[in-house]
Scaffold this motif. Structure first.
Motif, PDB file in Angstrom:
ATOM      1  N   ALA A   1     -15.688 -51.081 -89.031  1.00 40.52           N
ATOM      2  CA  ALA A   1     -15.221 -50.203 -87.964  1.00 40.52           C
ATOM      3  C   ALA A   1     -14.621 -48.921 -88.529  1.00 40.52           C
ATOM      4  O   ALA A   1     -14.803 -47.838 -87.976  1.00 40.52           O
ATOM      5  CB  ALA A   1     -14.189 -50.935 -87.106  1.00 40.52           C
TER       6      ALA A   1
ATOM      7  N   ASN B   1     -15.745 -45.244 -87.491  1.00 40.74           N
ATOM      8  CA  ASN B   1     -14.771 -44.333 -86.896  1.00 40.74           C
ATOM      9  C   ASN B   1     -13.505 -44.351 -87.733  1.00 40.74           C
ATOM     10  O   ASN B   1     -12.690 -45.267 -87.624  1.00 40.74           O
ATOM     11  CB  ASN B   1     -14.449 -44.758 -85.458  1.00 40.74           C
ATOM     12  CG  ASN B   1     -13.407 -43.860 -84.812  1.00 40.74           C
ATOM     13  OD1 ASN B   1     -12.993 -42.842 -85.372  1.00 40.74           O
ATOM     14  ND2 ASN B   1     -12.956 -44.237 -83.623  1.00 40.74           N
TER      15      ASN B   1
ATOM     16  N   VAL C   1     -10.056 -44.284 -80.273  1.00 42.18           N
ATOM     17  CA  VAL C   1     -10.632 -45.550 -80.723  1.00 42.18           C
ATOM     18  C   VAL C   1     -10.969 -46.405 -79.504  1.00 42.18           C
ATOM     19  O   VAL C   1     -10.423 -46.198 -78.413  1.00 42.18           O
ATOM     20  CB  VAL C   1      -9.661 -46.319 -81.635  1.00 42.18           C
ATOM     21  CG1 VAL C   1      -9.446 -45.585 -82.952  1.00 42.18           C
ATOM     22  CG2 VAL C   1      -8.313 -46.527 -80.924  1.00 42.18           C
TER      23      VAL C   1
ATOM     24  N   ASP D   1     -15.912 -49.692 -81.400  1.00 41.40           N
ATOM     25  CA  ASP D   1     -15.903 -49.362 -82.829  1.00 41.40           C
ATOM     26  C   ASP D   1     -16.147 -50.591 -83.692  1.00 41.40           C
ATOM     27  O   ASP D   1     -16.567 -50.475 -84.850  1.00 41.40           O
ATOM     28  CB  ASP D   1     -14.566 -48.723 -83.225  1.00 41.40           C
ATOM     29  CG  ASP D   1     -14.352 -47.362 -82.586  1.00 41.40           C
ATOM     30  OD1 ASP D   1     -15.349 -46.654 -82.345  1.00 41.40           O
ATOM     31  OD2 ASP D   1     -13.177 -47.023 -82.322  1.00 41.40           O
TER      32      ASP D   1
END
Length: 481
Positions: free
Chosen positions: A398, A402, A463, A467
């Protein structure tokens, strides 16, 4: 404060303290200067780590670099079970070593925010030696500033089968045909026991960190499609998956069959490896660094070491496991009075001379695995590196998808009881319903991620749960998405 093991910063995007290294064991003696006097006095650089296999290498390298840097470099080794606490106390007193290894147990964002680390400014020559994708935002860099220096390949394992050739011969077992599945392993234990050899030990004791790592590895090899309970394709926590239950039940069977050395349930990594190197057992389940750690304890034992792969539940299954991008190995402390020379000390670890010394010490393998084949390392270590090169794959993360996930990681909290604690309780009999306890861990991990994400979002982080979802992930291959 929770301690991060060897594998912990191999790029996890979950709570860093949930994982590697690893927890590197060795003897409990220290080398170089004693105590946590860090921050280096005038003209002195304090260098501290938890790599048992590198004690002599780093002592010698400190002496050599003292001349090269024009500063007295003092190296200190800490047993992994003590390093985290020692660094915590030194941090509180603002007397951290100038250079220290990654065993603190916090994600990079938290280390930066908590003033644990100093920015590293590497030379162009050193940067050129770091492989592509060796530096990753949120793992070694933050806001495009480098804080953590990677030194090891992500293609490694904490859960390999290390054997004693003499004991195998005594039991009529062939070290060149090690067990690969649960049935074969139990048969080997039975034969060792019949030959009067105590079959096995593991590091089941201490904080449960090492057995936690190993159950995560074994679950992957048993088919779990994720890392540390988190499924790659769906982004959900599933410690209660059949693969985890299968692994822990296997350990329970070994324990109840009395194949484990008496007292194994209380042994730390150092204790367990000491028993193995002293010849007390035929088999020790340990990481790729076992040969080096055993050599540091009992140099004459090295020629007796044989290698076996991570086990799978059934014969013929693929022993695949997954790791993230290389994580930080070394940091420079903000307490350092000479961060430039401290950085130069770290840069010196990428020289050919030091890299050869690393391989000879047989700890975690270097970023360039091709250097190992032509080295003087023992055959068992070379086999272990080859096995990991062929069976350990790059996982989706993840934090790579991101980088703002680092802000979520900074809000994560240690979950207890973790997998290692659950294993301890189940083997000892205090836990009766294994799957129920694992389900509780899944729920607690999910709840913690949710609270961390809420806090990160309230601070402006962009977020989402997506993600953590990698629907295009495929087993048995490096993830390139």
């Amino acid at each position: 404060m929770t301690r991060l093991t060897r594998r912990g910063f191999l790029g996890t995007s979950a709570l860093a303290a949930a994982g590697l290294a690893a927890g590197c064991g060795g003897s409990e003696e220290t080398s170089g200067s004693s105590g946590s006097s860090g921050g280096g006095g005038s003209g002195t650089l304090e260098w501290a780590d938890h790599f048992s296999s590198f004690q002599k290498l780093n002592d010698d390298w400190a002496a050599e670099q003292s001349s090269a840097l024009g500063a007295s470099v003092k190296h200190t080794y800490y047993d992994a079970s003590k390093a985290g606490q020692a660094f915590q106390l030194a941090h509180q007193a603002k007397k951290m070593p100038d250079v220290y290894s990654n065993v603190v147990g916090l994600p990079l964002a938290a280390l930066v925010g908590g003033k644990w680390v100093h920015e590293l400014k590497l030379s162009a020559e050193t940067k050129a030696k770091i492989p592509q994708n060796g530096l990753t935002e949120g793992i070694t860099t933050l806001d495009k500033k480098l804080y953590g220096f990677p030194l090891f390949s992500f293609r490694q394992s904490s859960t390999l089968v290390w054997m004693n050739k003499d004991h195998l011969d005594r039991a009529g077992l062939d070290p060149d045909s090690p067990p690969t599945d649960y049935a074969g392993f139990k048969d080997a234990c039975r034969k060792l026991s019949a030959a009067g050899v105590k079959p096995l030990t593991l590091a089941l004791g201490a904080d449960g960190g090492r057995v936690r790592d190993q159950v995560d590895d074994l679950a992957q090899a048993a088919g779990f499609p994720g890392y540390q309970g988190l499924k790659f394709a769906t982004g959900e926590y599933a410690y209660h998956d059949d693969s985890y239950v299968t692994v822990v039940e296997f350990l329970k069977e070994l324990y109840d069959s009395k194949y484990m050395l008496p007292g194994t349930n209380n042994l730390s990594v150092v204790d367990a490896r000491t028993r193995y190197a002293a010849g007390a057992v035929g088999i020790f389940v340990d990481g790729i660094w076992c040969a080096g750690g055993s050599k540091a304890l009992v140099p004459t034992f090295v020629d007796k070491i044989a290698f076996g792969p991570i086990l799978t539940p059934t014969s013929g299954a693929k022993p695949w496991t997954y790791r993230g991008r290389p994580g930080a190995t070394w940091f420079v402390s903000p307490d350092s009075r000479d961060p430039e020379k401290a950085t130069r000390l770290i840069e010196s670890l990428m020289t050919e001379e030091y890299q050869k010394g690393m391989i000879a010490a047989m700890d975690q393998p270097p970023l360039n695995l091709d250097l190992v084949a032509g080295s003087d390392a023992i055959d068992a270590y070379k086999k272990a590196v080859t096995f990991c090169k062929d069976n350990v794959f790059l996982m989706p993360q993840a934090i790579v998808k991101n980088p703002e996930v680092a802000k979520v990681d900074a809000q994560r909290k240690p979950i207890t009881p973790h997998v290692g604690n659950i294993v301890q309780g189940y083997l000892g009999g205090s836990i009766k319903n294994l799957r129920n306890e694992l389900r509780k861990l899944s729920d607690a991990s999910e709840a913690d991620r949710e609270q961390a994400m809420t806090k990160a979002k309230s601070s402006g982080a962009k977020v989402s749960e997506d993600d953590y979802v990698f629907a295009d992930w495929k087993p048995g291959a490096d993830y390139g998405g």
